[in-house]
Scaffold this motif. Structure first.
Motif, PDB file in Angstrom:
ATOM      1  N   ARG A  37       0.839  -1.211   0.000  1.00 47.68           N
ATOM      2  CA  ARG A  37       0.000   0.000   0.000  1.00 47.68           C
ATOM      3  C   ARG A  37       0.874   1.261   0.000  1.00 47.68           C
ATOM      4  NH1 ARG A  37      -4.122  -1.826   4.832  1.00 47.68           N
ATOM      5  NH2 ARG A  37      -5.159  -3.538   3.729  1.00 47.68           N
ATOM      6  N   ARG A  38       1.978   1.204   0.741  1.00 42.33           N
ATOM      7  CA  ARG A  38       2.861   2.369   0.779  1.00 42.33           C
ATOM      8  C   ARG A  38       3.428   2.665  -0.609  1.00 42.33           C
ATOM      9  NH1 ARG A  38       8.043   3.948   0.854  1.00 42.33           N
ATOM     10  NH2 ARG A  38       8.833   1.833   0.527  1.00 42.33           N
ATOM     11  N   ARG A 261       0.816   8.044   4.137  1.00 39.56           N
ATOM     12  CA  ARG A 261       1.174   7.148   3.042  1.00 39.56           C
ATOM     13  C   ARG A 261       2.169   6.080   3.491  1.00 39.56           C
ATOM     14  NH1 ARG A 261      -0.408  11.821   0.550  1.00 39.56           N
ATOM     15  NH2 ARG A 261      -1.429  11.575  -1.485  1.00 39.56           N
ATOM     16  N   SER A 262       3.117   6.465   4.334  1.00 43.25           N
ATOM     17  CA  SER A 262       4.144   5.521   4.768  1.00 43.25           C
ATOM     18  C   SER A 262       3.628   4.542   5.809  1.00 43.25           C
ATOM     19  CB  SER A 262       5.338   6.295   5.344  1.00 43.25           C
ATOM     20  OG  SER A 262       5.926   7.118   4.368  1.00 43.25           O
ATOM     21  N   ALA A 263       2.696   4.969   6.641  1.00 46.55           N
ATOM     22  CA  ALA A 263       2.214   4.109   7.727  1.00 46.55           C
ATOM     23  C   ALA A 263       1.188   3.095   7.246  1.00 46.55           C
ATOM     24  CB  ALA A 263       1.614   4.968   8.843  1.00 46.55           C
ATOM     25  N   CYS A 313      12.473  10.914  13.183  1.00 40.85           N
ATOM     26  CA  CYS A 313      11.427   9.899  13.028  1.00 40.85           C
ATOM     27  C   CYS A 313      10.033  10.465  13.253  1.00 40.85           C
ATOM     28  CB  CYS A 313      11.690   8.753  14.014  1.00 40.85           C
ATOM     29  SG  CYS A 313      10.444   7.444  13.956  1.00 40.85           S
ATOM     30  N   ILE A 314       9.081  10.078  12.382  1.00 40.55           N
ATOM     31  CA  ILE A 314       7.687  10.497  12.518  1.00 40.55           C
ATOM     32  C   ILE A 314       6.788   9.319  12.906  1.00 40.55           C
ATOM     33  CG2 ILE A 314       7.937  12.472  10.977  1.00 40.55           C
ATOM     34  CD1 ILE A 314       6.691  10.812   8.737  1.00 40.55           C
ATOM     35  N   ARG A 315       7.384   8.196  13.321  1.00 46.77           N
ATOM     36  CA  ARG A 315       6.674   7.028  13.855  1.00 46.77           C
ATOM     37  C   ARG A 315       5.674   6.435  12.855  1.00 46.77           C
ATOM     38  NH1 ARG A 315      10.200   8.328  16.939  1.00 46.77           N
ATOM     39  NH2 ARG A 315      10.080   8.369  19.221  1.00 46.77           N
ATOM     40  N   CYS A 316       6.107   6.272  11.618  1.00 45.75           N
ATOM     41  CA  CYS A 316       5.227   5.687  10.601  1.00 45.75           C
ATOM     42  C   CYS A 316       5.374   4.176  10.521  1.00 45.75           C
ATOM     43  CB  CYS A 316       5.525   6.307   9.238  1.00 45.75           C
ATOM     44  SG  CYS A 316       7.175   5.892   8.598  1.00 45.75           S
ATOM     45  N   ALA A 317       6.500   3.638  11.009  1.00 48.16           N
ATOM     46  CA  ALA A 317       6.789   2.193  10.988  1.00 48.16           C
ATOM     47  C   ALA A 317       7.047   1.657   9.587  1.00 48.16           C
ATOM     48  CB  ALA A 317       5.688   1.392  11.660  1.00 48.16           C
ATOM     49  N   ALA A 318       7.327   2.513   8.619  1.00 46.04           N
ATOM     50  CA  ALA A 318       7.667   2.015   7.278  1.00 46.04           C
ATOM     51  C   ALA A 318       8.905   1.136   7.328  1.00 46.04           C
ATOM     52  CB  ALA A 318       7.878   3.181   6.318  1.00 46.04           C
ATOM     53  N   ASP A 371      15.888   2.969   2.855  1.00 44.14           N
ATOM     54  CA  ASP A 371      15.177   3.261   1.603  1.00 44.14           C
ATOM     55  C   ASP A 371      13.697   3.550   1.839  1.00 44.14           C
ATOM     56  OD1 ASP A 371      17.503   2.899   0.198  1.00 44.14           O
ATOM     57  OD2 ASP A 371      17.064   0.822  -0.362  1.00 44.14           O
ATOM     58  N   ALA A 372      13.108   2.928   2.863  1.00 46.10           N
ATOM     59  CA  ALA A 372      11.676   3.089   3.117  1.00 46.10           C
ATOM     60  C   ALA A 372      11.362   4.333   3.938  1.00 46.10           C
ATOM     61  CB  ALA A 372      11.128   1.856   3.836  1.00 46.10           C
ATOM     62  N   CYS A 373      12.314   4.822   4.696  1.00 43.17           N
ATOM     63  CA  CYS A 373      12.047   5.933   5.620  1.00 43.17           C
ATOM     64  C   CYS A 373      11.614   7.182   4.859  1.00 43.17           C
ATOM     65  CB  CYS A 373      13.286   6.237   6.461  1.00 43.17           C
ATOM     66  SG  CYS A 373      13.041   7.624   7.596  1.00 43.17           S
ATOM     67  N   PRO A 374      10.452   7.766   5.184  1.00 43.50           N
ATOM     68  CA  PRO A 374       9.966   8.934   4.436  1.00 43.50           C
ATOM     69  C   PRO A 374      10.727  10.221   4.737  1.00 43.50           C
ATOM     70  CG  PRO A 374       8.486   8.453   6.247  1.00 43.50           C
ATOM     71  CD  PRO A 374       9.480   7.320   6.196  1.00 43.50           C
TER      72      PRO A 374
END
Length: 473
Positions: A37-38, A261-263, A313-318, A371-374
């Motif tokens: 989904r991300r 979007r990332s979470a 960190c914005i705590r999205c868990a991506a 790579d995933a971190c927004p």
């Protein structure tokens, strides 16, 4: 629940969870869904890398000017009738909140999802003071009802449970008598929680971002519980990590787009709420009294160090959703409320190496998390940096590892010793070799060969092979 929730060592926790087939299947499935989904949401937005760079720029700017923005935030909160408390430690934060609750003679507290309140062990402090604390996020509520089971994921705390397990918990603890259909389970929880909202004396929320320019705090949710927590009780307390501030709503919009979007792969979550102080004249709802507790708890010590970027960190868990190690060992193996790559970096910084020195090694350093971190936190580099600190500065490497590295250093720095070692390696390893594989290593090597086999040592040294190719020249 404090940040550290297990007394078992990392190896024992990992062995327990690797043998949990359901958990591993649930985690793998969730990772695939959330990561997919991300990617779709990022592609739909377009120029995703430019958005990531902008997010990184905003977070770095805030950290470099954090004192200014925290001062601006606190002044604007106070100007609008709120009260601000800066807590240096977890204890200071939880004691301040307990004192507010006691002063208000609060007996029932409702909470929306908040990692920082878990970090400061707030629920236990309030319960010891005689308060009933109710988690209202559905995942957190399930875990609380199930004897305070710790979260296994930053965004989806009950990821490790299936609906049949949840049904059994509800049947035992909440007089539930229907099926395991998610709709029926959620409806039953909703009926229970609505009564709690109406009876609560105090509402406590976390904070996704605080807007310095206006003194507002924001909540990004899908369930609407945070809005009820902040609207119905007469007293609201918001708890935020000191780094979770943005200059204005302009930057807030960018980070919310990256977060949602990332979470969970959504353009926006169902509710994006900005709250500014207590109820004003003409407002139809909101608290009569508002407190903002800004928590340091070790964060200021990270500023200015090689680990500062972790505070972006914005705590999205991506990062959690792409980590191959998390996929196999699950969230509980980390022993911290912060799991996955971000937990492996952050937990040792906030909780110390005594409790979390193994976590930086719970990584392949593949870089998928980075790579995933927004907001472009170089997570795999920070994990490597932790390892350097643990070995070179803290001197915490196991004795066996230190001796092995010392022996290798002596051998590799001496040409005669190295040549001799290369010649006898194949013969020395032969008792451990079967079908050209090493599967049962001795001593420290056993921990590796328990997980994977190694190819046998070749009979011919590279140098000999090279000279053979050159015709002996």
């Amino acid at each position: 629940m404090a940040m550290k929730f297990s007394t078992k060592n990392f190896t024992d926790r990992t062995k327990d969870n690797i043998s949990d087939d359901f958990m591993r299947k649930a985690v793998a499935g969730a990772q695939e869904r959330l990561h997919g989904r991300r990617l779709d949401a990022a592609e739909e937005l377009g120029n995703w890398e430019e958005w990531r760079s902008h997010g990184e720029e905003i977070r770095q700017h805030v950290l470099e000017n954090l004192d200014f923005y925290l001062h601006q935030l606190s002044e604007n909160v106070a100007e609008r009738g709120g009260r601000v408390f800066f807590a240096k430690t977890a204890e200071e934060a939880s004691v301040y909140i307990r004192d507010v609750v006691e002063k208000k003679e609060g007996k029932k507290v409702v909470k929306s999802k908040s990692m920082v309140t878990e970090e400061i062990n707030l629920n236990s402090v309030l319960e010891e003071a005689g308060c009933e604390v109710i988690e209202t996020d559905l995942g957190e509520y399930i875990l609380q009802v199930d004897d305070h089971d710790p979260p296994s994921h930053i965004v989806a705390p009950a990821l490790h449970k299936n609906r049949d397990q949840i049904r059994d918990v509800f049947a035992e603890k909440l007089d539930y008598n229907k099926t395991s259909k998610p709709e029926e389970l959620a409806f039953h929880a909703r009926e229970k929680l609505r009564k709690e909202f109406l009876a609560a004396d105090i509402g406590i929320t976390g904070c996704n971002f605080a807007i310095a320019e206006t003194g507002s705090i924001s909540l990004v949710t899908n369930e609407g519980n945070a809005r009820l927590v902040s609207a119905l009780p007469k007293t609201q307390i918001t708890v935020m990590g000191m780094e979770r501030v943005v200059p204005s709503f302009e930057e807030f919009e960018v980070l919310v787009s990256l977060l949602t979007r990332s979470a969970v792969g959504q353009k926006l979550t169902s509710y994006v709420t900005a709250l500014t102080g207590p109820r004003g004249e003409g407002d139809v709802d909101g608290p009569e009294e508002f407190h903002l507790v800004i928590v340091d708890n070790g964060r200021s010590e990270i500023l200015g160090t090689e680990f500062q970027s972790v505070l972006q960190c914005i705590r999205c868990a991506a990062c959690v959703n792409v980590c191959p190690v998390y996929r196999h060992i699950g969230g509980h193996s980390y022993g911290s409320i912060y799991s996955g790559p971000i937990g492996a970096v952050l937990s040792p910084l906030l909780g110390g190496y005594d409790d979390f020195k193994e976590l930086p090694y719970a990584s392949t350093l593949c870089g998928a998390c980075t790579d995933a971190c927004p907001v472009k936190i170089p997570l795999h580099e920070l994990l490597h940096q932790h390892r350097q600190v643990i070995v070179e500065e803290e001197g915490r490497a196991p004795i066996s590892e230190r001796l092995a590295m010392k022996a290798f250093g002596i051998g590799a720095s001496s040409n005669p010793l190295y040549s001799m070692g290369a010649k006898v390696a194949s013969t020395a390893m032969r008792p451990l070799t079967k079908n050209d594989r090493i599967s049962k290593g001795p001593g420290p090597l056993k921990e590796w060969t328990d997980l994977r086999e190694f190819p046998a040592v070749g009979n011919q040294r590279f140098r000999d092979w090279f000279y053979d190719q050159k015709g002996g020249k």
